[in-house]
Design an enzyme around this catalytic site. Structure first.
Site, PDB file in Angstrom:
ATOM      1  N   ASP A  28     -37.517  -3.917  21.010  1.00  0.00           N
ATOM      2  CA  ASP A  28     -39.218  -3.657  21.177  1.00  0.00           C
ATOM      3  C   ASP A  28     -39.159  -3.157  22.517  1.00  0.00           C
ATOM      4  OD1 ASP A  28     -40.030  -4.791  19.021  1.00  0.00           O
ATOM      5  OD2 ASP A  28     -40.798  -6.651  19.905  1.00  0.00           O
ATOM      6  N   ARG A  64     -39.017   3.232  16.306  1.00  0.00           N
ATOM      7  CA  ARG A  64     -40.605   2.933  15.768  1.00  0.00           C
ATOM      8  C   ARG A  64     -41.456   3.391  16.589  1.00  0.00           C
ATOM      9  NH1 ARG A  64     -41.415  -2.713  17.553  1.00  0.00           N
ATOM     10  NH2 ARG A  64     -40.265  -3.498  15.570  1.00  0.00           N
TER      11      ARG A  64
END
Ligand code: FDA
Length: 342
Positions: A162, A214
């Protein structure tokens, strides 16, 4: 019984005053200040211990969190897989204070990878580097990431790092490249945040490297020196970066994009682009958060798109939960109304 009722009555007046105050502030100054306040609170230790101790907050957070244990996370993943959705599992936690906490988080994620395999789930894992020691010792973080990637590779699985606040972006990308090129891991991915000015250049580099990316808008409080202050500019950048990452040259290089948003405008812009460029639905995926826009998740699956749901679990839900409140102040009403009703 009467004691509980009295307690509740005692809460109604302050809650109503609090609601009026917030409503007045929104009318007077718009929603931006509330977002900033919530993002500040997501990092404030005093607020964390206060809110985390409230049973009602625990209950409301469950809307966004699958549960406290691996078993809860596996159950939620099975349900999503049965509904035709892929999953990314996230063991909640960030900014640990010592080596022991970092190692414990690493061990939990190793167990999680084992459970994903044992249960034959269509699920990978996301990790926050600050959860495995990035703010204490970068080498420790790299070591833990290596052990996670080795375990994931033994199951043919992948791990995505992340992206956290902008101060960590350089180090996160450095570790990503170390793991990929120095240590030879092909099963590691990264996240780009459309609100950062630098992301366009980072995306160009990641396209050349054929990265597994992402793209999201970005969830942290950032100063105007590094991030677009206006939502419209972030949205325009999101569309531009999506198109760059889905372009033929990117896909030929091996880029695989997760379009992580609940924003229908971003989703429609992506769908328009993939139709225009004749991009197959298996060449990218939409990603959304657990408990957010379930209707849209179902609709996209029905329309034949790949959807991956990000499923957090664990007891350290506070900062994750407050960031979700900041993204949509209406969630705050939901929280407060549950508080009054309890
Ligand atoms: P935006 O905030 O503009 O919202 C558009 C619409 O979506 C809203 O009007 C509302 O209808 C709905 N919506 C959005 N958020 C909601 C919420 N919390 N509750 C209810 N409805 C909501 N960020 C980051 O900095 N680093 C990361 O690694 C990740 N990882 C990540 C993974 C995945 C799978 C997703 C979906 C998101 C992230 N994010 C993230 C969070 C991301 O940066 C962003 O903060 C949120 O996705 C909200 O932005 P939207 O694109 O949804 O648009």
């Amino acid at each position: 019984m009467s004691k509980i009722t009295n307690k509740r009555n005692n809460l109604i007046l302050p809650s109503v005053i609090f609601l009026f105050l917030i409503a007045w502030m929104i009318l007077r100054y718009g929603e931006t200040w509330l977002r900033h306040l919530l993002l500040y609170l997501s990092n404030a230790v005093w607020a964390r211990s206060l809110v985390s101790s409230l049973p009602i907050a625990n209950r409301v957070a469950r809307r966004f969190v699958a549960g406290e244990t691996i078993a809860d996370a596996i159950q939620a993943s099975k349900t999503l897989n049965d509904a035709g959705m892929r999953v990314t599992l996230d063991f909640l936690g960030e900014s640990v204070n010592n080596r022991e906490e970092a190692l414990n988080a690493g061990n939990e994620i190793l167990r999680l990878l084992d459970h994903i395999d044992q249960n034959k789930l269509d699920a990978n894992v996301s990790v926050k580097l600050s959860q495995i020691g990035l703010k204490i010792d970068k080498n420790l973080t790299v070591e833990i990431m290596q052990s996670l990637l080795e375990r994931a590779a033994s199951y043919g699985n992948m791990i995505r790092m992340d992206m956290e606040e902008s101060a960590l972006v350089d180090t996160t990308l450095e570790i990503y490249r170390d793991l990929r090129y120095k240590h030879g891991f092909e099963n590691v991915g990264v996240v780009m945040q459309a609100y950062l000015f630098r992301s366009e250049q980072d995306v160009r580099e990641l396209i050349n490297e054929g990265a597994w990316v992402r793209l999201c808008k970005g969830a942290y409080m950032e100063p105007p020196e590094v991030a677009f202050p206006e939502k419209n500019d972030t949205d325009a950048n999101f569309v531009q970066l999506t198109q760059m990452l889905l372009a033929a040259n990117a896909r030929e290089n091996g880029v695989y994009l997760g379009v992580a948003t609940h924003d229908e405008q971003m989703i429609n812009a992506t769908i328009d682009f993939v139709h225009k460029e004749r991009i197959n639905s298996d060449e990218f995926e939409f990603q959304m958060l657990y408990g957010v826009r379930r209707d849209l998740q179902d609709l996209l699956v029905k329309q034949g798109y790949q959807v991956r749901v990000y499923v957090p679990y664990g007891t350290a839900w506070y900062p994750y939960f407050v960031r979700r409140l900041a993204e949509r102040p209406a969630n705050l009403w939901f929280f407060i109304s549950n508080f009054i009703r309890r």
